[in-house]
Design an enzyme around this catalytic site. Structure first.
Site, mmCIF file in Angstrom:
data_model
loop_
_atom_site.group_PDB
_atom_site.id
_atom_site.type_symbol
_atom_site.label_atom_id
_atom_site.label_comp_id
_atom_site.label_asym_id
_atom_site.label_seq_id
_atom_site.Cartn_x
_atom_site.Cartn_y
_atom_site.Cartn_z
ATOM 1 N N ASN A 123 25.172 3.384 21.997
ATOM 2 C CA ASN A 123 26.271 2.599 22.465
ATOM 3 C C ASN A 123 27.273 2.242 21.300
ATOM 4 O O ASN A 123 27.061 1.171 20.899
ATOM 5 C CB ASN A 123 26.089 1.702 23.332
ATOM 6 C CG ASN A 123 26.949 0.934 24.119
ATOM 7 O OD1 ASN A 123 28.277 0.930 23.503
ATOM 8 N ND2 ASN A 123 26.621 -0.199 24.962
ATOM 9 N N ARG A 161 27.054 6.300 25.400
ATOM 10 C CA ARG A 161 27.952 5.555 26.495
ATOM 11 C C ARG A 161 29.513 6.008 25.769
ATOM 12 O O ARG A 161 29.759 5.901 24.829
ATOM 13 C CB ARG A 161 28.229 4.119 26.153
ATOM 14 C CG ARG A 161 29.388 3.281 26.932
ATOM 15 C CD ARG A 161 29.041 1.731 26.637
ATOM 16 N NE ARG A 161 30.170 1.159 27.291
ATOM 17 C CZ ARG A 161 30.267 -0.029 27.147
ATOM 18 N NH1 ARG A 161 30.047 -0.747 25.998
ATOM 19 N NH2 ARG A 161 31.368 -0.629 27.866
ATOM 20 N N HIS A 176 33.406 -0.786 32.509
ATOM 21 C CA HIS A 176 32.165 -1.477 32.744
ATOM 22 C C HIS A 176 31.130 -0.528 33.773
ATOM 23 O O HIS A 176 30.372 -1.338 34.257
ATOM 24 C CB HIS A 176 32.185 -2.831 32.947
ATOM 25 C CG HIS A 176 32.804 -3.584 31.999
ATOM 26 N ND1 HIS A 176 33.638 -4.565 31.769
ATOM 27 C CD2 HIS A 176 32.553 -3.564 30.596
ATOM 28 C CE1 HIS A 176 34.114 -5.204 30.573
ATOM 29 N NE2 HIS A 176 33.493 -4.528 29.795
ATOM 30 N N ARG A 191 41.192 -10.095 24.523
ATOM 31 C CA ARG A 191 42.157 -9.502 25.260
ATOM 32 C C ARG A 191 42.963 -10.319 26.272
ATOM 33 O O ARG A 191 42.223 -11.382 27.030
ATOM 34 C CB ARG A 191 41.798 -8.177 26.068
ATOM 35 C CG ARG A 191 41.407 -7.094 25.090
ATOM 36 C CD ARG A 191 40.409 -6.095 25.690
ATOM 37 N NE ARG A 191 39.147 -5.971 25.441
ATOM 38 C CZ ARG A 191 38.168 -5.396 25.743
ATOM 39 N NH1 ARG A 191 38.424 -4.763 26.949
ATOM 40 N NH2 ARG A 191 37.094 -5.061 25.286
ATOM 41 N N GLU A 193 22.793 -1.439 30.329
ATOM 42 C CA GLU A 193 23.481 -0.022 30.432
ATOM 43 C C GLU A 193 22.445 0.985 29.748
ATOM 44 O O GLU A 193 22.781 1.998 30.015
ATOM 45 C CB GLU A 193 24.954 -0.383 29.618
ATOM 46 C CG GLU A 193 25.945 -1.183 30.512
ATOM 47 C CD GLU A 193 26.793 -2.084 29.506
ATOM 48 O OE1 GLU A 193 26.348 -2.772 28.584
ATOM 49 O OE2 GLU A 193 27.995 -1.774 29.669
#
Ligand code: ADP
Length: 389
Positions: free
Chosen positions: A9, A88, A176, A236, A374
């Protein structure tokens, strides 16, 4: 020889990796290289971690050098037969609604999506290229953060722009998805029949989004074409008035690059607090600006959850996951406070203990804390696509 899978990832400032046993999917290693380019270090946990004792990546190496170091180090682990690697990949666009075996043609197609995820996609593709170079012949699988949301109804994906834009793929994609897929998979064990009801999952990490699920499938989410929309995040801004961007360009003469830097890297918790993008640092601070940043984060979350409740037609379950969602009892409490009008109540003791179920017995909504994984979702995809089961 232990048959195993490698999961990578690759993010903008860190690379996470995992090695799973191919049959049981038991994790043998979970590692992170962070501070890439500054003073990169490798931290690892799991039964294979002692094999890395004393090993360190090139301290000032760039992404490419650090990734090459990681791949070579794993390749040389004795007694391990790695059958494939899973990655990912943040953006799969319209085409990739499930994991795929990587080919040159697929790498080229994913490269075309880089403008939609400029901070992430190049790192994901660089990791694929590094494996191809340093471990030739190792089969690779790409897993997409956007794929889970491809079940959404068309209305949830449309911007109110002239329809030709949607025809060209300017849509709300959402991100996500690997985390949401993991949560959707384990939810029946934790929530029973309510898992298939109206559920909002809050993935609150450095990046943050909410996903509305019905029948454990995505029906709406807060991120859109890029990972900038929706909730306030570490750096962000999340949802803002698009007119603000015009204002910054027209009235302040800001360049595209300067606007991007402002909205992507200097806003969110960092921008509002002026202190840090790390929730822990803000929770530890006495500064009123830190308090205001935390309050705004919680307010934005509750407000967006209200919007998703309208899309769902109510709410049966709320799930918190990722760094903030799994660990910050005070942030969960503040977000739930903003949803108290729904009859949602949490049990403070359970919440403070990060228990799996934190709702009070009289709550109209069941509230859960689920640690995400994940890497496991990616490992499963590798097993399936390489037929290793
Ligand atoms: P990423 O998106 O990089 O994977 P994470 O899921 O690791 O991010 O989440 C990072 C965020 O989680 C940071 O804001 C960090 O402060 C927060 N976090 C991690 N641990 C804790 C904790 N124990 N208490 C509060 N916040 C935490």
């Amino acid at each position: 020889m232990t048959s195993a899978l490698l999961v990578i990832n690759a993010g903008s400032s860190s690379i996470k990796c995992a090695i799973h046993q191919a049959g049981t999917l038991e994790p043998l290693l979970r590692g992170t290289i962070d501070a890439i380019g500054k003073n990169a270090r490798f931290r690892a946990a799991g039964s294979l971690s002692d094999k890395f004792a004393g090993a360190s990546p090139p301290a000032n190496g760039n992404h490419e050098e650090v990734t090459a170091w990681l791949i070579e180090a794993i390749r040389q682990l004795p007694g391990l037969q790695v059958a494939g690697a899973g990655h990912r990949v943040v953006h799969g666009g319209l085409r990739f609604d499930r994991p795929v075996l990587v080919t040159d043609e697929i790498v080229a197609a994913l490269g075309l999506l880089t403008p939609l995820a400029p901070g992430h996609q190049p790192h994901n593709l660089a990791a694929i290229a590094a494996v191809a170079e340093h471990w030739p012949g190792l089969p690779q699988v790409a897993c997409f953060d956007t794929a889970f949301h491809r079940t959404q109804p068309r209305l949830a994906q449309l911007f109110a722009l002239p329809r030709s834009y949607a025809d060209e793929g300017i849509l709300r994609y959402g991100f996500h998805g690997l985390s949401y897929e993991y949560v959707a998979g384990v939810l029946p064990e934790i929530a029973g029949p309510k898992a298939d009801g109206r559920v909002i999952v809050a993935h609150l990490g450095h990046g943050a989004s909410l996903c509305a699920m019905r029948g454990r499938r995505s029906i709406a989410t807060t991120m859109a074409l890029t990972a900038l929309d929706g909730l306030m995040m570490g750096t962000r801004c999340g949802n803002i008035d698009p007119g603000l961007i015009l204002h910054l360009i027209r009235e302040r003469g800001m360049s595209v690059q300067a606007v991007e830097d402002l909205l992507d890297y200097r806003s969110g918790l960092l921008g509002v607090s002026g202190i840090s993008d790390d929730l822990r640092a803000l929770e530890a601070s006495e500064d009123p600006a830190a308090r205001e940043a935390l309050d705004l984060f919680a307010y934005r979350c509750s407000r967006e959850a209200g919007s998703l409740m309208a899309a769902l037609g109510g709410l049966d379950g709320l799930v918190f996951t990722a760094g903030i969602g799994e660990n910050s009892a005070s942030m969960r409490s503040a977000i739930c406070e903003g949803l108290a009008w729904t009859g949602l109540r949490i049990d403070n003791e359970q919440n403070n203990g990060n228990a799996a179920r934190i709702s009070a017995s009289n709550s109209t909504v069941d509230v859960f804390v689920v640690p995400t994984n994940e890497e496991l979702v990616i490992a499963r995809a590798v097993v399936e696509l390489l037929d290793l089961g």
